[in-house]
Design an enzyme around this catalytic site. Structure first.
Site, short mmCIF file in Angstrom:
data_model
loop_
_atom_site.label_atom_id
_atom_site.label_comp_id
_atom_site.label_asym_id
_atom_site.label_seq_id
_atom_site.Cartn_x
_atom_site.Cartn_y
_atom_site.Cartn_z
N LYS A 97 11.53 60.52 73.93
CA LYS A 97 12.02 60.32 72.57
C LYS A 97 13.29 59.48 72.52
O LYS A 97 13.40 58.58 71.73
CB LYS A 97 12.25 61.68 71.90
CG LYS A 97 12.72 61.59 70.46
CD LYS A 97 11.66 60.99 69.57
CE LYS A 97 12.12 60.79 68.14
NZ LYS A 97 11.25 59.83 67.43
N TRP A 140 12.24 63.49 82.39
CA TRP A 140 11.61 62.19 82.24
C TRP A 140 12.15 61.37 83.40
O TRP A 140 13.34 61.06 83.44
CB TRP A 140 11.98 61.57 80.90
CG TRP A 140 11.27 60.29 80.63
CD1 TRP A 140 10.04 60.15 80.03
CD2 TRP A 140 11.72 58.96 80.92
NE1 TRP A 140 9.70 58.82 79.95
CE2 TRP A 140 10.70 58.07 80.48
CE3 TRP A 140 12.86 58.43 81.51
CZ2 TRP A 140 10.81 56.70 80.61
CZ3 TRP A 140 12.96 57.05 81.64
CH2 TRP A 140 11.93 56.21 81.19
N ARG A 148 11.51 65.22 74.74
CA ARG A 148 12.49 64.32 75.36
C ARG A 148 12.13 63.96 76.79
O ARG A 148 12.76 63.12 77.41
CB ARG A 148 13.88 64.96 75.34
CG ARG A 148 14.35 65.24 73.94
CD ARG A 148 15.79 65.61 73.96
NE ARG A 148 16.59 64.50 74.41
CZ ARG A 148 17.62 64.01 73.75
NH1 ARG A 148 17.97 64.52 72.61
NH2 ARG A 148 18.31 63.02 74.24
N GLU A 173 1.88 52.26 71.77
CA GLU A 173 2.59 53.47 72.19
C GLU A 173 1.69 54.71 72.12
O GLU A 173 1.74 55.57 73.00
CB GLU A 173 3.78 53.61 71.22
CG GLU A 173 4.72 54.71 71.47
CD GLU A 173 5.89 54.69 70.47
OE1 GLU A 173 5.74 54.17 69.34
OE2 GLU A 173 6.95 55.23 70.81
N ASN A 204 21.20 65.59 82.81
CA ASN A 204 20.68 64.45 82.03
C ASN A 204 21.65 63.30 82.25
O ASN A 204 22.87 63.52 82.29
CB ASN A 204 20.70 64.74 80.52
CG ASN A 204 19.57 65.66 80.10
OD1 ASN A 204 18.75 66.06 80.90
ND2 ASN A 204 19.57 66.00 78.81
N GLY A 205 21.12 62.07 82.33
CA GLY A 205 22.00 60.92 82.50
C GLY A 205 21.72 60.24 83.83
O GLY A 205 20.65 60.45 84.43
N GLU A 228 5.90 46.12 64.24
CA GLU A 228 5.97 47.58 64.29
C GLU A 228 4.56 48.19 64.40
O GLU A 228 4.34 49.13 65.16
CB GLU A 228 6.71 48.11 63.05
CG GLU A 228 6.75 49.61 62.88
CD GLU A 228 7.43 50.36 64.02
OE1 GLU A 228 8.04 49.74 64.90
OE2 GLU A 228 7.33 51.60 64.02
N CYS A 260 15.03 63.70 78.94
CA CYS A 260 15.21 64.97 79.63
C CYS A 260 15.84 66.00 78.69
O CYS A 260 16.51 65.63 77.73
CB CYS A 260 16.08 64.87 80.88
SG CYS A 260 15.55 63.61 82.03
N HIS A 275 -0.32 28.28 66.54
CA HIS A 275 0.49 27.74 67.65
C HIS A 275 0.12 28.42 68.97
O HIS A 275 0.86 28.34 69.94
CB HIS A 275 1.98 27.91 67.34
CG HIS A 275 2.39 27.15 66.12
ND1 HIS A 275 2.52 25.78 66.10
CD2 HIS A 275 2.64 27.56 64.85
CE1 HIS A 275 2.85 25.38 64.89
NE2 HIS A 275 2.93 26.45 64.11
N LYS A 317 3.40 50.58 67.48
CA LYS A 317 2.88 51.94 67.27
C LYS A 317 1.53 52.10 67.97
O LYS A 317 1.27 53.11 68.62
CB LYS A 317 2.64 52.24 65.79
CG LYS A 317 3.74 52.70 64.89
CD LYS A 317 4.42 53.98 65.14
CE LYS A 317 5.51 53.85 66.16
NZ LYS A 317 6.84 53.66 65.64
O1 M6R Z 1 16.72 56.60 68.80
P1 M6R Z 1 16.59 55.13 68.60
O2 M6R Z 1 16.21 54.77 67.19
O3 M6R Z 1 17.78 54.35 69.07
O4 M6R Z 1 15.37 54.70 69.53
C1 M6R Z 1 15.02 53.37 69.71
C2 M6R Z 1 13.65 53.25 70.36
O5 M6R Z 1 13.66 53.82 71.62
C3 M6R Z 1 12.55 53.90 69.52
O6 M6R Z 1 12.52 53.41 68.22
C4 M6R Z 1 11.16 53.68 70.18
O7 M6R Z 1 10.84 52.33 70.15
C5 M6R Z 1 10.12 54.54 69.48
N1 M6R Z 1 9.48 55.41 70.43
C6 M6R Z 1 9.06 53.76 68.81
O8 M6R Z 1 8.16 54.58 68.12
#
Ligand code: M6R
Length: 604
Positions: free
Chosen positions: A599, A76, A27, A484, A102-103, A477, A2, A500, A481
């Site tokens: 984010k 969000w 955000r 996502e 926010n929160g 990773e 947010c 396995h 990606k």
């Molecule tokens: O701000 P942070 O590095 O703590 O965020 C952690 C994860 O939320 C962040 O890396 C998330 O997995 C990304 N969107 C991946 O691309």
């Protein structure tokens, strides 16, 4: 998660607030809204929309709403579905008091039940709405007084910006474990949850600290404590796309620069040392450390896994890596020789912060690797290292990840040289780290080849990513990606685990991306890839330049330059970032703002 913007000053067109709010859209982008005080009509007008801020902009241009102060929010969704009613701002029963938040208000159910019994009428499903009613309950003509009383009853986290029709020429702002800052430009004030919102307007800011409540009028602002404005280290170009179609692509392409910034002034080549100013104060304690626990989430967690291999192999320190969300509920065995390292781009991830606080409660040394300067993790850890990778706007973490890996390599050098690592080995690592930006530049030249591979596989429904040792976390990773950004099902596996179970999935329609760099586990990974080939699974390889034999078993190969094995992940992840980017673009998705994500994840 947010974004918040508030404004008070001579400007009466809320459009300037929308420009700031758009910079926070990464955000949260489920819905948006604003509340504007019109001094002629002595009314507060509210506009809300579902979806992007551009929808709110359309509504504003079709209305004749103007005035000051105004407050805005991009959401969000956490508590309550995505719809206009649940979008912020939220008001009290009479539309006098308006709140953006926010929160999370953890005790909102109890508060809501109480308030309903007292006659308050709720319209939304959100936790935030209890705040406007609670403030209404205590309002006797002075807004900050009512906010102060209301917040005494609240449990949870908040960044709040509030206006009232009956105490109109002010904004009240409050914060607890959720960032909020006041930008000052003469007699104008722009309040925001993130410096990116205000950098083109002013660089003079005051960060609100936990439990502080600020009252801001066109004449002055008042916080409990008198505070000196700081300068923010942010340039307007940092938060613009600079000609790229997406922030994600810009951030992938600028990695040579961000990696240079992350290592600048931190390598003493002759001495084979890393100079990390943020660790100076605790360097004696670090010498005594016998165990390190790394906590992080998502991509930062994958960086932590690479760090585990680096630190164990070269610094000789036993390392354990855990998700913030798991560590906080474990009963970890910690002693005075254990330190905790939190890795976070934003420094605001709720689970990472909770894990950090748990470690602090147990009294152990806490460290951070953080990109956002002044964020909660950076403030609450005993010592740490900033990434200096520059703001990362795309929801997918790319340049922050490679910077985390580079900083972990520097940390390995720092801790290794405090222990058994020889001068020669220190010099070798230092020399290779210095070369990294240039090598990354070279990997980025594979961009068009990667794009062609994405075109070839764009209809695949599933992908496997495999790697071993340093490149096992890179397989995880790569899969993250792709999920996502392109919403394609993908799994990351240690290559040795294939037989396995996952090997059962393989057929000619199930492609595998295999990280087959020439390193200590190359032969092992190659035989795992051959098992896939035998079952007709198409293989896309990430291999080291000069390896021609790999073409015999793979459909496609992307070559990366040779480097020290521990630094290979910084290079091997780049084609995977580009691959997920192009897959997302080919599918027509908004790669900077993938569905259902935000984010920084500031809720559990
Ligand atoms: O701000 P942070 O590095 O703590 O965020 C952690 C994860 O939320 C962040 O890396 C998330 O997995 C990304 N969107 C991946 O691309």
């Amino acid at each position: 998660m947010c974004g918040i913007v508030g404004y008070i000053g001579k400007e009466t067109n809320p459009q300037i607030g929308l420009e700031a709010l758009k910079r926070l859209e990464y955000r949260g982008y489920d819905s948006a809204g604003m509340a504007v005080f019109n001094f002629e009509k002595k009314q507060i007008y509210c506009l809300k929309c579902v979806g992007r801020i551009s929808n709110l902009e359309d509504k504003l241009s079709n209305s004749a709403i103007f005035g000051t102060p105004f407050i805005m929010h991009t959401r969000w969704a956490t508590t309550g579905r995505v719809n206009e009613v649940n979008a912020h701002p939220h008001s009290d029963c009479k539309g006098n008091i308006w709140v953006v938040h926010n929160g999370i208000i953890e005790n909102y159910q109890e508060l809501k039940e109480e308030l309903i019994k007292e006659g308050h009428r709720f319209v939304s499903e959100t936790d935030t709405e209890v705040l406007s009613h609670l403030i209404e309950k205590y309002f006797k003509g002075n807004l900050e007084e009512a906010v102060r009383k209301a917040l005494k009853e609240v449990k949870g986290t908040y960044a709040l910006v509030i206006i009232s029709r009956e105490d109109p020429y002010k904004i009240v702002a409050a914060s607890l474990s959720s960032p909020l800052l006041i930008g000052i430009n003469g007699k104008e004030y722009l309040i925001a949850s993130d410096p990116a919102a205000i950098v083109s307007y002013t660089k003079k800011i005051i960060n609100l600290e936990d439990n502080e409540i600020a009252t801001i009028t066109p004449e002055k602002f008042f916080i409990f404590k008198e505070k000196v404005p700081q300068e923010i280290e942010l340039e307007v170009e940092d938060i613009q796309k600079e000609g790229y179609s997406h922030f994600m692509l810009k951030e992938i392409m600028e990695q040579p620069r961000s990696l240079k910034h992350s290592q600048q002034g931190r390598i003493l080549l002759e001495e084979g040392l890393a100079k990390l100013g943020g660790l100076e104060d605790v360097k004696d304690k670090l010498k005594e450390i016998k165990r390190l626990i790394i906590v992080a989430c998502g991509t930062a967690y994958h960086a932590g896994l690479v760090g585990e291999y680096m630190l164990e192999e070269y610094a000789g320190i036993p390392v354990e890596v855990d998700f913030g969300s798991e560590f906080r509920y474990r009963k970890p065995i910690l002693d005075e020789n254990t330190a905790l390292l939190a890795i976070s781009q934003s420094g605001e991830t709720a689970d990472t912060i909770a894990a950090l606080r748990e470690a602090k409660r147990k009294g152990i040394l806490t460290l951070g690797i953080v990109n956002v300067v002044g964020s909660t993790v950076s403030r609450e850890t005993d010592a740490g290292v900033y990434n200096h990778a520059g703001p990362e706007i795309g929801v997918a973490s790319t340049k922050a990840f490679t910077s985390q890996l580079e900083v972990l390599a520097l940390l390995t050098l720092f801790l290794g040289r405090q222990r058994e690592m020889s001068l020669v080995m220190g010099q070798r690592i230092a020399k290779e780290i210095l070369k990294i930006p240039e090598l990354v530049e070279k990997v980025l030249q594979t961009r068009s080849e990667v794009k062609k591979i994405a075109e070839k596989y764009k209809d695949a429904k599933n992908f496997l990513f495999i790697g071993r040792k340093y490149n096992y976390p890179i397989a995880l990773e790569g899969a993250l990606k792709l999920k996502e950004i392109s919403y394609i099902h993908a799994e990351g596996y240690g290559a040795g685990e294939m037989k396995h179970g996952p090997l059962a999935l393989i057929d000619k329609n199930f492609p595998t991306i295999a990280i087959l760099t020439s390193d200590s586990v190359y032969k092992k990974t190659l035989s795992n890839a051959e098992e896939i080939k035998t079952r007709e699974g198409p293989i896309i390889a990430i291999a080291t330049e000069g390896n021609d034999e790999i073409k015999n078993i793979t459909e496609d190969v992307i070559y990366i330059p040779k480097t020290l094995e521990m630094l290979t992940p910084i290079l091997s992840v780049i084609p995977l970032q580009l691959f997920s980017y192009y897959m997302g673009v080919l599918k027509g998705y908004d790669v900077d703002k993938p569905r259902n994500l935000a984010k920084s994840v500031t809720v559990e």
